[in-house]
Scaffold this motif. Structure first.
Motif, PDB file in Angstrom:
ATOM      1  N   CYS B  36       0.840  -1.218   0.000  1.00  0.00           N
ATOM      2  CA  CYS B  36       0.000   0.000   0.000  1.00  0.00           C
ATOM      3  C   CYS B  36       0.865   1.255   0.000  1.00  0.00           C
ATOM      4  O   CYS B  36       1.812   1.371   0.771  1.00  0.00           O
ATOM      5  CB  CYS B  36      -0.917   0.014   1.225  1.00  0.00           C
ATOM      6  SG  CYS B  36      -1.869   1.538   1.368  1.00  0.00           S
ATOM      7  N   GLN B  38      -0.661   4.300   0.290  1.00  0.00           N
ATOM      8  CA  GLN B  38      -1.479   5.326   0.956  1.00  0.00           C
ATOM      9  C   GLN B  38      -1.917   6.443  -0.001  1.00  0.00           C
ATOM     10  O   GLN B  38      -1.922   7.614   0.361  1.00  0.00           O
ATOM     11  CB  GLN B  38      -0.701   5.915   2.149  1.00  0.00           C
ATOM     12  CG  GLN B  38      -0.634   4.970   3.334  1.00  0.00           C
ATOM     13  CD  GLN B  38      -1.994   4.825   4.029  1.00  0.00           C
ATOM     14  OE1 GLN B  38      -2.566   5.790   4.511  1.00  0.00           O
ATOM     15  NE2 GLN B  38      -2.531   3.610   4.046  1.00  0.00           N
ATOM     16  N   CYS B  39      -2.291   6.078  -1.223  1.00  0.00           N
ATOM     17  CA  CYS B  39      -2.691   7.096  -2.193  1.00  0.00           C
ATOM     18  C   CYS B  39      -4.112   7.586  -1.948  1.00  0.00           C
ATOM     19  O   CYS B  39      -4.477   8.675  -2.360  1.00  0.00           O
ATOM     20  CB  CYS B  39      -2.571   6.553  -3.615  1.00  0.00           C
ATOM     21  SG  CYS B  39      -3.735   5.225  -3.995  1.00  0.00           S
ATOM     22  N   GLY B  40      -4.940   6.751  -1.276  1.00  0.00           N
ATOM     23  CA  GLY B  40      -6.300   7.186  -0.961  1.00  0.00           C
ATOM     24  C   GLY B  40      -7.316   6.952  -2.061  1.00  0.00           C
ATOM     25  O   GLY B  40      -8.453   7.402  -1.955  1.00  0.00           O
ATOM     26  N   SER B  43     -10.442   5.252  -0.648  1.00  0.00           N
ATOM     27  CA  SER B  43     -11.370   6.126   0.075  1.00  0.00           C
ATOM     28  C   SER B  43     -12.132   7.022  -0.890  1.00  0.00           C
ATOM     29  O   SER B  43     -13.309   7.322  -0.680  1.00  0.00           O
ATOM     30  CB  SER B  43     -10.620   7.004   1.073  1.00  0.00           C
ATOM     31  OG  SER B  43      -9.894   6.202   1.954  1.00  0.00           O
ATOM     32  N   ARG B  57      -8.630   3.903   3.441  1.00  0.00           N
ATOM     33  CA  ARG B  57      -7.175   4.137   3.455  1.00  0.00           C
ATOM     34  C   ARG B  57      -6.642   4.144   4.889  1.00  0.00           C
ATOM     35  O   ARG B  57      -5.609   3.552   5.177  1.00  0.00           O
ATOM     36  CB  ARG B  57      -6.834   5.488   2.795  1.00  0.00           C
ATOM     37  CG  ARG B  57      -5.348   5.827   2.831  1.00  0.00           C
ATOM     38  CD  ARG B  57      -5.082   7.266   2.434  1.00  0.00           C
ATOM     39  NE  ARG B  57      -5.675   8.231   3.365  1.00  0.00           N
ATOM     40  CZ  ARG B  57      -5.142   8.584   4.541  1.00  0.00           C
ATOM     41  NH1 ARG B  57      -3.991   8.091   4.920  1.00  0.00           N
ATOM     42  NH2 ARG B  57      -5.762   9.433   5.330  1.00  0.00           N
ATOM     43  N   GLN B  58      -7.380   4.788   5.787  1.00  0.00           N
ATOM     44  CA  GLN B  58      -6.943   4.821   7.184  1.00  0.00           C
ATOM     45  C   GLN B  58      -6.922   3.413   7.781  1.00  0.00           C
ATOM     46  O   GLN B  58      -6.004   3.048   8.503  1.00  0.00           O
ATOM     47  CB  GLN B  58      -7.876   5.722   8.008  1.00  0.00           C
ATOM     48  CG  GLN B  58      -7.663   7.197   7.725  1.00  0.00           C
ATOM     49  CD  GLN B  58      -8.676   8.070   8.455  1.00  0.00           C
ATOM     50  OE1 GLN B  58      -9.877   7.801   8.415  1.00  0.00           O
ATOM     51  NE2 GLN B  58      -8.202   9.106   9.107  1.00  0.00           N
ATOM     52  N   ALA B  61      -3.832   1.576   6.725  1.00  0.00           N
ATOM     53  CA  ALA B  61      -2.657   2.049   7.472  1.00  0.00           C
ATOM     54  C   ALA B  61      -2.686   1.530   8.904  1.00  0.00           C
ATOM     55  O   ALA B  61      -1.661   1.131   9.464  1.00  0.00           O
ATOM     56  CB  ALA B  61      -2.620   3.573   7.462  1.00  0.00           C
ATOM     57  N   CYS B  90      -7.626  -0.021  -7.042  1.00  0.00           N
ATOM     58  CA  CYS B  90      -6.358   0.042  -6.297  1.00  0.00           C
ATOM     59  C   CYS B  90      -5.174  -0.147  -7.247  1.00  0.00           C
ATOM     60  O   CYS B  90      -5.058  -1.175  -7.908  1.00  0.00           O
ATOM     61  CB  CYS B  90      -6.318  -1.007  -5.196  1.00  0.00           C
ATOM     62  SG  CYS B  90      -4.723  -1.014  -4.330  1.00  0.00           S
TER      63      CYS B  90
END
Lengths: 301, 209
Positions: B36, B38-40, B43, B57-58, B61, B90
């Motif tokens: 991952c 964390q590009c979001g 979300s 996304r959170q 993480a 994704c």
């Protein structure tokens, strides 16, 4: 052709009109659907939340039964419910790609005296109608062209995502092409594959209703006459809660929502009862526009 | 000003569960979680993220960092409607929908899910119903859902239920496969396999393979 058929649980209750119209349309086109014996729940969505391996085992039992039903060779299993279609397709893929999972599931099948050889192909009727039956045959069967009818095709999530390969995942067009073949006008709208809320309308209605409402409003704003779907849960969500949504939003939501097979049946001139149209809450009726009189033609000329 | 009191949100590394990510990743292709960035996108695609306590996304993480309690007791996973928009988009090919299922299962196993939350009750009752008859019976499923979460809603819905019955869209007949016993034997076989794996330490399991 005679296709082995997996209706799934919803088509035995809330989605009954889908089952009725599906069979009627296949018959009208000279094909037939034969329910496989003793099928069980596909193990979709809600079940997957409790046990993944068991969900795959449930799917595998259906595959084993479908092979048994067919005798030898490849099995083209027709699966109309979008959730079952996804669940069974997912099981197919995971069983093929993960050896340990396949072993676990084979062992479980053996407990019930069953085996699965891997010869089942899960197919959605929409894809069968387009690829096997063909647009020409569909067009040729139309007796009441849906002239002037503006139709929004709503594909929802699980029909095209993530495993279906018969249509585009972002902008699917298979139902729109059928609408054109039936003489209707497909309406272009951006919410074709946006989620209707799924089972959230039953569990967290404040959230679920809002997701469905957005779809209905947009279709209404674009002047659609009817929405067509290929999923029993989408159809239920969009059709059955319209009075509640109207009250909550101080507005009037009124939009017939039918299965794509019901719309096909209407264009084929099939009877209302054969298509389960009498079971709808928001009635759908197509009255062809009266042919223009000679006078009118002169006036516009 | 409770909003400014964030002391209870501070987590020390020693309080995190370093094995949590491994546990979540034990599903097919689960290890992709590690990639991952964390590009979001998840979300952004999710039609429900605005209703969630943590966005997808959170959650990803937090799984990687080991926030076990927060993840398993969150509403996020139960609001996931399995629309697969995140999974399709994704850029790293992470099967986020499958991760959501995995956290649901862990939350139930450890009894950490939000209590009497209808989405969880629906899943559990659905599972039990299929175990009994091999098929899902929508009418009785909804009755059980309302009885276990909000019986008053059942009264409110009685009229709607009758309307469905009148239209033949709910059936009083119980749908069942012919011999649920065979299916139940299959499911028990999977239970035994799961139990055997739980009791075999990781090292021995790898040695066996």
């Amino acid at each position: 052709m005679n296709y082995p058929y997996y209706p799934g649980c919803s088509l035995k209750s809330t989605g009954k009109p889908y089952d009725e119209s599906m069979r009627a349309v296949f018959t009208a086109l000279g094909h037939s659907l034969e329910e496989i014996d003793d099928w069980n729940c596909c193990g979709a969505t809600a079940y997957m939340s409790i046990s993944e391996e068991k969900a795959f085992a449930l799917s595998a039992r259906n595959f084993a039964l479908a092979e048994k039903h067919n005798g030898k060779g490849d099995v083209n299993l027709v699966v109309p419910c979008a959730a079952c279609y996804l669940g069974l397709n997912k099981a197919q893929r995971y069983l093929r790609e993960h050896d340990d999972l396949r072993q676990t599931v084979s062992k479980a099948l053996a407990e019930a005296g069953l085996t699965y050889r891997g010869n089942v192909k899960v197919r959605h009727p929409l894809e069968v109608l387009i690829n096997d039956v063909g647009m020409d045959a569909i067009k040729a069967r139309v007796t009441r062209p849906l002239k002037g009818l503006k139709v929004a095709s709503y594909y929802g999530c699980q029909l095209v995502r993530p495993y279906a390969d018969f249509d585009d995942q972002h902008d699917p067009t298979s139902m729109d092409r059928i609408v054109t073949a039936l003489g209707g006008t497909p309406v272009d709208w951006p919410l074709k594959t946006r989620c209707c809320g799924g089972s959230l309308t039953g569990t967290v209605p404040d959230v679920g209703y809002r997701l469905s409402y957005v779809l209905l409003r947009e279709a209404q704003r674009r002047g659609c006459d009817v929405i067509i779907t290929a999923c029993p849960l989408c159809q239920f969500n969009l059709e059955c809660y319209q009075p509640t949504m109207s009250r909550a939003n101080h507005t009037t939501v009124h939009m017939p929502v039918v299965y794509f097979t019901q719309l096909m049946g209407v264009a084929f001139g099939l009877k209302e009862r054969a298509l389960g149209l009498q079971r709808l809450f928001v009635p759908f009726e197509f009255t062809p526009a009266a042919p223009e009189s000679k006078g009118a033609v002169h006036a516009s000329a | 000003m409770d909003k400014w009191n964030t002391w209870d949100k501070i987590q020390y590394e020693s309080e995190l569960d370093s094995g949590f990510a491994q546990e979540v990743m034990s599903i097919p292709d689960g290890e992709k979680l590690l990639s991952c960035i964390q590009c979001g996108t998840c979300s952004g695609m999710c039609p429900l993220s605005s209703f969630m306590d943590y966005t997808p996304r959170q959650i990803v993480a937090m799984i990687l960092a080991g926030f076990r309690g927060e993840v398993l007791s969150s509403y996020t996973t139960w609001l996931c409607a399995s629309c697969y928009a995140c999974t399709v988009e994704c850029p790293q090919g992470i099967k986020i929908t499958d991760l959501m299922y995995a956290t649901k299962r862990l939350a139930i196993r450890d009894g950490m899910h939000p209590k009497r939350f209808p989405a969880q009750v629906l899943a559990t009752e659905f599972y039990k119903g299929v175990e009994r008859t091999g098929r899902s019976n929508e009418g009785s499923l909804l009755v059980r859902l309302f009885l276990k979460t909000n019986p008053l809603r059942l009264l409110g819905r009685a009229g709607f239920g009758l309307a469905l019955l009148r239209r033949g869209r709910l059936s009083p007949k119980v749908e069942s496969i012919k011999r649920p016993g065979g299916l139940q034997a299959m499911l028990r076989s999977i239970d035994r396999g799961e139990a055997a794996r739980r009791h075999t330490p990781q090292a021995t399991r790898e040695a066996v393979q």
